[in-house]
Design an enzyme around this catalytic site. Sequence first.
Site, PDB file in Angstrom:
ATOM      1  N   HIS A  18      -7.873   3.823  -1.050  1.00 26.67           N
ATOM      2  CA  HIS A  18      -7.227   4.295  -2.289  1.00 26.67           C
ATOM      3  C   HIS A  18      -8.278   4.668  -3.344  1.00 26.67           C
ATOM      4  O   HIS A  18      -8.163   5.698  -4.017  1.00 26.67           O
ATOM      5  CB  HIS A  18      -6.353   3.190  -2.902  1.00 26.67           C
ATOM      6  N   LYS A  42      10.651  -4.520  -2.489  1.00 26.72           N
ATOM      7  CA  LYS A  42       9.512  -5.248  -1.930  1.00 26.72           C
ATOM      8  C   LYS A  42       9.124  -6.402  -2.843  1.00 26.72           C
ATOM      9  O   LYS A  42       9.265  -6.308  -4.064  1.00 26.72           O
ATOM     10  CB  LYS A  42       8.300  -4.321  -1.799  1.00 26.72           C
ATOM     11  N   ARG A  92      -4.922   9.002   5.777  1.00 23.91           N
ATOM     12  CA  ARG A  92      -5.973   8.310   6.521  1.00 23.91           C
ATOM     13  C   ARG A  92      -6.078   8.840   7.940  1.00 23.91           C
ATOM     14  O   ARG A  92      -7.152   8.918   8.519  1.00 23.91           O
ATOM     15  CB  ARG A  92      -5.682   6.800   6.581  1.00 23.91           C
ATOM     16  N   SER A 130      -3.398  -1.896   2.984  1.00 23.49           N
ATOM     17  CA  SER A 130      -3.218  -3.033   2.076  1.00 23.49           C
ATOM     18  C   SER A 130      -2.735  -4.253   2.846  1.00 23.49           C
ATOM     19  O   SER A 130      -3.206  -5.377   2.619  1.00 23.49           O
ATOM     20  CB  SER A 130      -2.194  -2.681   0.989  1.00 23.49           C
TER      21      SER A 130
HETATM   22  O1  PNS Z   1       1.558   2.992  -1.479  1.00 15.78           O
HETATM   23  P1  PNS Z   1       2.825   3.462  -0.858  1.00 15.78           P
HETATM   24  O2  PNS Z   1       3.784   2.303  -0.682  1.00 15.78           O
HETATM   25  O3  PNS Z   1       2.590   4.234   0.405  1.00 15.78           O
HETATM   26  O4  PNS Z   1       3.482   4.481  -1.924  1.00 15.78           O
HETATM   27  C1  PNS Z   1       4.743   5.047  -1.693  1.00 15.78           C
HETATM   28  C2  PNS Z   1       5.255   5.756  -2.963  1.00 15.78           C
HETATM   29  C3  PNS Z   1       5.145   4.841  -4.168  1.00 15.78           C
HETATM   30  C4  PNS Z   1       4.422   6.981  -3.227  1.00 15.78           C
HETATM   31  C5  PNS Z   1       6.721   6.169  -2.691  1.00 15.78           C
HETATM   32  O5  PNS Z   1       7.414   5.085  -2.174  1.00 15.78           O
HETATM   33  C6  PNS Z   1       7.406   6.670  -3.941  1.00 15.78           C
HETATM   34  O6  PNS Z   1       7.124   7.731  -4.432  1.00 15.78           O
HETATM   35  N1  PNS Z   1       8.326   5.842  -4.476  1.00 15.78           N
HETATM   36  C7  PNS Z   1       9.038   6.123  -5.687  1.00 15.78           C
HETATM   37  C8  PNS Z   1      10.494   6.489  -5.376  1.00 15.78           C
HETATM   38  C9  PNS Z   1      10.639   7.950  -5.052  1.00 15.78           C
HETATM   39  O7  PNS Z   1      10.213   8.805  -5.814  1.00 15.78           O
HETATM   40  N2  PNS Z   1      11.259   8.245  -3.888  1.00 15.78           N
HETATM   41  C10 PNS Z   1      11.589   9.573  -3.457  1.00 15.78           C
HETATM   42  C11 PNS Z   1      10.403  10.417  -3.063  1.00 15.78           C
HETATM   43  S1  PNS Z   1       9.649   9.983  -1.594  1.00 15.78           S
END
Ligand code: PNS
Length: 163
Positions: A18, A42, A92, A130
């Site tokens: 990250h 979560k 990745r 993570s």
């Molecule tokens: O670090 P992560 O868990 O891979 O991040 C995922 C993240 C935060 C980018 C994704 O879950 C997100 O955008 N969540 C916010 C809710 C949202 O916008 N959902 C619809 C679009 S995918």
Amino acid sequence: MSRVAVFPGSFDPMTNAHLDVARRAAALFDRLVIGVLNNPRKTPLFSMDERIEQISAAVADLGAHVEVIGFDGLTVDFAARNSAGFIVRGLRAVSDFEAELQMAHTNRKLQPGVDTVFLMSALDFGYLSSSLTKEVAQFGGEIAGMVPPPVADALRRRFATSG
Ligand code: PNS
């Protein structure tokens, strides 16, 4: 024209993969807002405040144009609140691609004015996640080199009395 990007994630915790993406995005955009998601589905190891503190310490040298902010709800709404035209995500490996493609298309459907920009994680960090980092730390393994120093300290403190 000022180019603003958000870099959203759970960051529970931030890894060196990250950080590498944040560092390279910071060089590409006039303002980079690292968005720490408060995901009600979560239960994170670290609270929102802890994650913001760790990431802020890790990116302190990147400059004042990099900010760390917590958010709820949709990433595209977070982008709009920050007047961002771009969402940055790291890839990745090929295995990340399918889910990221789906997210990018969903976000583009929700907000056509916001584009997702992918940066390939540095090869050295392509194996990091993570969750595996937490597992290594939980069982006393060496996490230096996997996470930024402020995160390594926090993980060691968190698991100091257990395991
Ligand atoms: O670090 P992560 O868990 O891979 O991040 C995922 C993240 C935060 C980018 C994704 O879950 C997100 O955008 N969540 C916010 C809710 C949202 O916008 N959902 C619809 C679009 S995918």
